[in-house]
Design a protein around this motif. Sequence first.
Motif, PDB file in Angstrom:
ATOM      1  N   ASP A 122      21.185  36.743  11.495  1.00 13.97           N
ATOM      2  CA  ASP A 122      20.551  37.641  12.468  1.00 13.97           C
ATOM      3  C   ASP A 122      21.398  37.783  13.729  1.00 13.97           C
ATOM      4  O   ASP A 122      20.887  37.819  14.835  1.00 13.97           O
ATOM      5  N   PHE A 123      22.720  37.871  13.563  1.00 15.27           N
ATOM      6  CA  PHE A 123      23.622  38.013  14.700  1.00 15.27           C
ATOM      7  C   PHE A 123      24.682  39.064  14.380  1.00 15.27           C
ATOM      8  O   PHE A 123      25.151  39.155  13.248  1.00 15.27           O
ATOM      9  N   ASP A 124      25.067  39.798  15.394  1.00 14.09           N
ATOM     10  CA  ASP A 124      26.116  40.796  15.215  1.00 14.09           C
ATOM     11  C   ASP A 124      27.404  40.254  15.817  1.00 14.09           C
ATOM     12  O   ASP A 124      27.738  40.519  16.969  1.00 14.09           O
ATOM     13  N   PHE A 125      28.134  39.488  15.027  1.00 14.42           N
ATOM     14  CA  PHE A 125      29.377  38.909  15.513  1.00 14.42           C
ATOM     15  C   PHE A 125      30.422  39.981  15.816  1.00 14.42           C
ATOM     16  O   PHE A 125      31.277  39.800  16.685  1.00 14.42           O
ATOM     17  N   LYS A 126      30.336  41.096  15.118  1.00 12.32           N
ATOM     18  CA  LYS A 126      31.307  42.175  15.316  1.00 12.32           C
ATOM     19  C   LYS A 126      31.132  42.858  16.669  1.00 12.32           C
ATOM     20  O   LYS A 126      32.030  43.558  17.138  1.00 12.32           O
ATOM     21  N   LYS A 127      29.991  42.658  17.282  1.00 12.12           N
ATOM     22  CA  LYS A 127      29.744  43.261  18.597  1.00 12.12           C
ATOM     23  C   LYS A 127      30.597  42.599  19.668  1.00 12.12           C
ATOM     24  O   LYS A 127      30.865  43.189  20.721  1.00 12.12           O
ATOM     25  N   PHE A 128      31.054  41.387  19.399  1.00  9.35           N
ATOM     26  CA  PHE A 128      31.885  40.644  20.352  1.00  9.35           C
ATOM     27  C   PHE A 128      33.184  40.211  19.660  1.00  9.35           C
ATOM     28  O   PHE A 128      33.425  39.017  19.455  1.00  9.35           O
ATOM     29  N   PRO A 129      34.024  41.172  19.301  1.00 12.07           N
ATOM     30  CA  PRO A 129      35.240  40.833  18.540  1.00 12.07           C
ATOM     31  C   PRO A 129      36.295  40.156  19.404  1.00 12.07           C
ATOM     32  O   PRO A 129      36.328  40.306  20.633  1.00 12.07           O
ATOM     33  N   ARG A 183      33.831  36.326  19.499  1.00 16.07           N
ATOM     34  CA  ARG A 183      33.681  35.482  20.683  1.00 16.07           C
ATOM     35  C   ARG A 183      32.239  35.017  20.878  1.00 16.07           C
ATOM     36  O   ARG A 183      31.934  34.284  21.813  1.00 16.07           O
ATOM     37  N   LEU A 184      31.349  35.449  19.968  1.00 20.66           N
ATOM     38  CA  LEU A 184      29.942  35.049  20.047  1.00 20.66           C
ATOM     39  C   LEU A 184      29.788  33.621  19.527  1.00 20.66           C
ATOM     40  O   LEU A 184      30.300  33.266  18.469  1.00 20.66           O
ATOM     41  N   PHE A 185      29.058  32.821  20.291  1.00 17.67           N
ATOM     42  CA  PHE A 185      28.835  31.423  19.921  1.00 17.67           C
ATOM     43  C   PHE A 185      27.348  31.114  20.064  1.00 17.67           C
ATOM     44  O   PHE A 185      26.803  31.172  21.169  1.00 17.67           O
ATOM     45  N   ILE A 186      26.690  30.795  18.947  1.00 22.77           N
ATOM     46  CA  ILE A 186      25.277  30.422  18.969  1.00 22.77           C
ATOM     47  C   ILE A 186      25.208  28.901  19.004  1.00 22.77           C
ATOM     48  O   ILE A 186      25.507  28.218  18.026  1.00 22.77           O
ATOM     49  N   ALA A 187      24.804  28.373  20.141  1.00 22.18           N
ATOM     50  CA  ALA A 187      24.762  26.911  20.293  1.00 22.18           C
ATOM     51  C   ALA A 187      23.638  26.297  19.467  1.00 22.18           C
ATOM     52  O   ALA A 187      23.826  25.256  18.839  1.00 22.18           O
ATOM     53  N   SER A 188      22.472  26.940  19.454  1.00 23.21           N
ATOM     54  CA  SER A 188      21.349  26.396  18.689  1.00 23.21           C
ATOM     55  C   SER A 188      20.274  27.442  18.450  1.00 23.21           C
ATOM     56  O   SER A 188      20.122  28.397  19.214  1.00 23.21           O
ATOM     57  N   ILE A 189      19.575  27.249  17.342  1.00 20.77           N
ATOM     58  CA  ILE A 189      18.400  28.045  16.995  1.00 20.77           C
ATOM     59  C   ILE A 189      17.234  27.073  16.994  1.00 20.77           C
ATOM     60  O   ILE A 189      17.219  26.116  16.221  1.00 20.77           O
ATOM     61  N   CYS A 190      16.256  27.300  17.861  1.00 19.04           N
ATOM     62  CA  CYS A 190      15.219  26.296  18.100  1.00 19.04           C
ATOM     63  C   CYS A 190      13.807  26.796  17.821  1.00 19.04           C
ATOM     64  O   CYS A 190      13.541  28.000  17.837  1.00 19.04           O
ATOM     65  N   LYS A 191      12.927  25.826  17.582  1.00 18.98           N
ATOM     66  CA  LYS A 191      11.494  26.073  17.459  1.00 18.98           C
ATOM     67  C   LYS A 191      10.749  25.174  18.440  1.00 18.98           C
ATOM     68  O   LYS A 191      11.234  24.107  18.800  1.00 18.98           O
ATOM     69  N   GLU A 192       9.572  25.630  18.837  1.00 18.53           N
ATOM     70  CA  GLU A 192       8.747  24.817  19.716  1.00 18.53           C
ATOM     71  C   GLU A 192       8.109  23.664  18.951  1.00 18.53           C
ATOM     72  O   GLU A 192       7.862  22.589  19.493  1.00 18.53           O
ATOM     73  N   SER A 193       7.842  23.882  17.651  1.00 16.21           N
ATOM     74  CA  SER A 193       7.243  22.866  16.789  1.00 16.21           C
ATOM     75  C   SER A 193       7.657  23.155  15.353  1.00 16.21           C
ATOM     76  O   SER A 193       8.071  24.274  15.034  1.00 16.21           O
ATOM     77  N   PRO A 194       7.544  22.178  14.459  1.00 21.36           N
ATOM     78  CA  PRO A 194       7.941  22.399  13.071  1.00 21.36           C
ATOM     79  C   PRO A 194       7.151  23.513  12.391  1.00 21.36           C
ATOM     80  O   PRO A 194       7.657  24.207  11.510  1.00 21.36           O
ATOM     81  N   VAL A 248      11.399  31.660  16.617  1.00 23.61           N
ATOM     82  CA  VAL A 248      12.520  30.849  17.093  1.00 23.61           C
ATOM     83  C   VAL A 248      13.082  31.448  18.378  1.00 23.61           C
ATOM     84  O   VAL A 248      12.831  32.597  18.717  1.00 23.61           O
ATOM     85  N   TYR A 249      13.834  30.625  19.085  1.00 20.14           N
ATOM     86  CA  TYR A 249      14.560  31.121  20.249  1.00 20.14           C
ATOM     87  C   TYR A 249      15.993  30.589  20.172  1.00 20.14           C
ATOM     88  O   TYR A 249      16.285  29.654  19.435  1.00 20.14           O
ATOM     89  N   TYR A 250      16.883  31.205  20.944  1.00 23.73           N
ATOM     90  CA  TYR A 250      18.311  30.932  20.796  1.00 23.73           C
ATOM     91  C   TYR A 250      18.968  30.519  22.113  1.00 23.73           C
ATOM     92  O   TYR A 250      18.530  30.912  23.190  1.00 23.73           O
ATOM     93  N   HIS A 251      20.035  29.733  21.970  1.00 24.31           N
ATOM     94  CA  HIS A 251      20.964  29.492  23.071  1.00 24.31           C
ATOM     95  C   HIS A 251      22.275  30.156  22.635  1.00 24.31           C
ATOM     96  O   HIS A 251      22.997  29.618  21.803  1.00 24.31           O
ATOM     97  N   ALA A 252      22.518  31.341  23.198  1.00 26.38           N
ATOM     98  CA  ALA A 252      23.671  32.141  22.757  1.00 26.38           C
ATOM     99  C   ALA A 252      24.640  32.374  23.912  1.00 26.38           C
ATOM    100  O   ALA A 252      24.233  32.571  25.069  1.00 26.38           O
ATOM    101  N   PHE A 253      25.949  32.379  23.581  1.00 24.87           N
ATOM    102  CA  PHE A 253      26.999  32.538  24.589  1.00 24.87           C
ATOM    103  C   PHE A 253      28.122  33.420  24.040  1.00 24.87           C
ATOM    104  O   PHE A 253      28.292  33.550  22.827  1.00 24.87           O
ATOM    105  N   VAL A 254      28.869  33.998  24.974  1.00 26.28           N
ATOM    106  CA  VAL A 254      30.067  34.760  24.607  1.00 26.28           C
ATOM    107  C   VAL A 254      31.248  34.171  25.375  1.00 26.28           C
ATOM    108  O   VAL A 254      31.160  33.930  26.592  1.00 26.28           O
ATOM    109  N   TRP A 255      32.346  33.946  24.672  1.00 33.26           N
ATOM    110  CA  TRP A 255      33.547  33.409  25.296  1.00 33.26           C
ATOM    111  C   TRP A 255      34.289  34.510  26.026  1.00 33.26           C
ATOM    112  O   TRP A 255      34.632  35.548  25.455  1.00 33.26           O
ATOM    113  N   ASN A 256      34.520  34.288  27.322  1.00 40.22           N
ATOM    114  CA  ASN A 256      35.291  35.230  28.130  1.00 40.22           C
ATOM    115  C   ASN A 256      36.737  34.761  28.103  1.00 40.22           C
ATOM    116  O   ASN A 256      37.098  33.787  28.772  1.00 40.22           O
ATOM    117  N   GLU A 257      37.570  35.458  27.348  1.00 39.35           N
ATOM    118  CA  GLU A 257      38.952  35.032  27.149  1.00 39.35           C
ATOM    119  C   GLU A 257      39.771  35.110  28.437  1.00 39.35           C
ATOM    120  O   GLU A 257      40.648  34.262  28.678  1.00 39.35           O
TER     121      GLU A 257
END
Length: 211
Positions: A74-81, A172-183, A188-197
């Motif tokens: 569920d991520f568009d890695f191509k959006k951040f080539p 340059r897209l980096f998904i640090a984690s995909i999380c849930k509040e409980s099992p 879900v919610y995400y911790h997502a980042f983009v590397w600024n070269e």
Amino acid sequence: MKISLLLISLVFAFFSCKDKKEPVKDQEPKPVTIDTSRATPPKEIKTDTEAVIKESENTTREESETGTAAISDDFDFKKFPSKNYKFIKKAKLDFSSNEGAYNFRTRIKKAYASGTPDFASYYITVTFGCGASCIMGLMMDVRDGKIYGLPLGEETSCLFAEDRAIFDPKSRLFIASICKESPEDKSVYYHAFVWNEERKIFEKIEEKDRK
């Protein structure tokens, strides 16, 4: 005299008969008392139980892997080539570029020596545990050997993680984690980042921007 002889004969006959009966009694077969069902459980029951357990484990594993794969897609890695880069050789590692990197020099050297760029065209990554539900990591630039920290650790960890450290060699897209509040939670919610070269930093992005 005749009476005495008769009594002696009767006594002798009595003991003779007793001696003959006792050996016969000892030779009678004794009943078998071994509980075979307790000593060796039936093979059919054991086999069926193992099959049920194995099938259950496989089903759970397949469902888990399928669910994680669906979320990870569920991520568009191509959006951040990242720029095309023809990898030829690696520069010497520069531990002076990151003050904390030397503490993990063994892990870094091993990953760098055996790896090829697996993130944002130029970087070889290495991740390792930092406690319960926590991972941390670094990435090494093959062009100059400089080392940078990945956006992992306690700040991006979660107790109920579906997946962690998701990235692509050409993005340059980096998904640090995909999380849930409980099992039991389906959302879900995400911790997502983009590397600024240019700035050499990771910039956090909102969920609406990651697709």
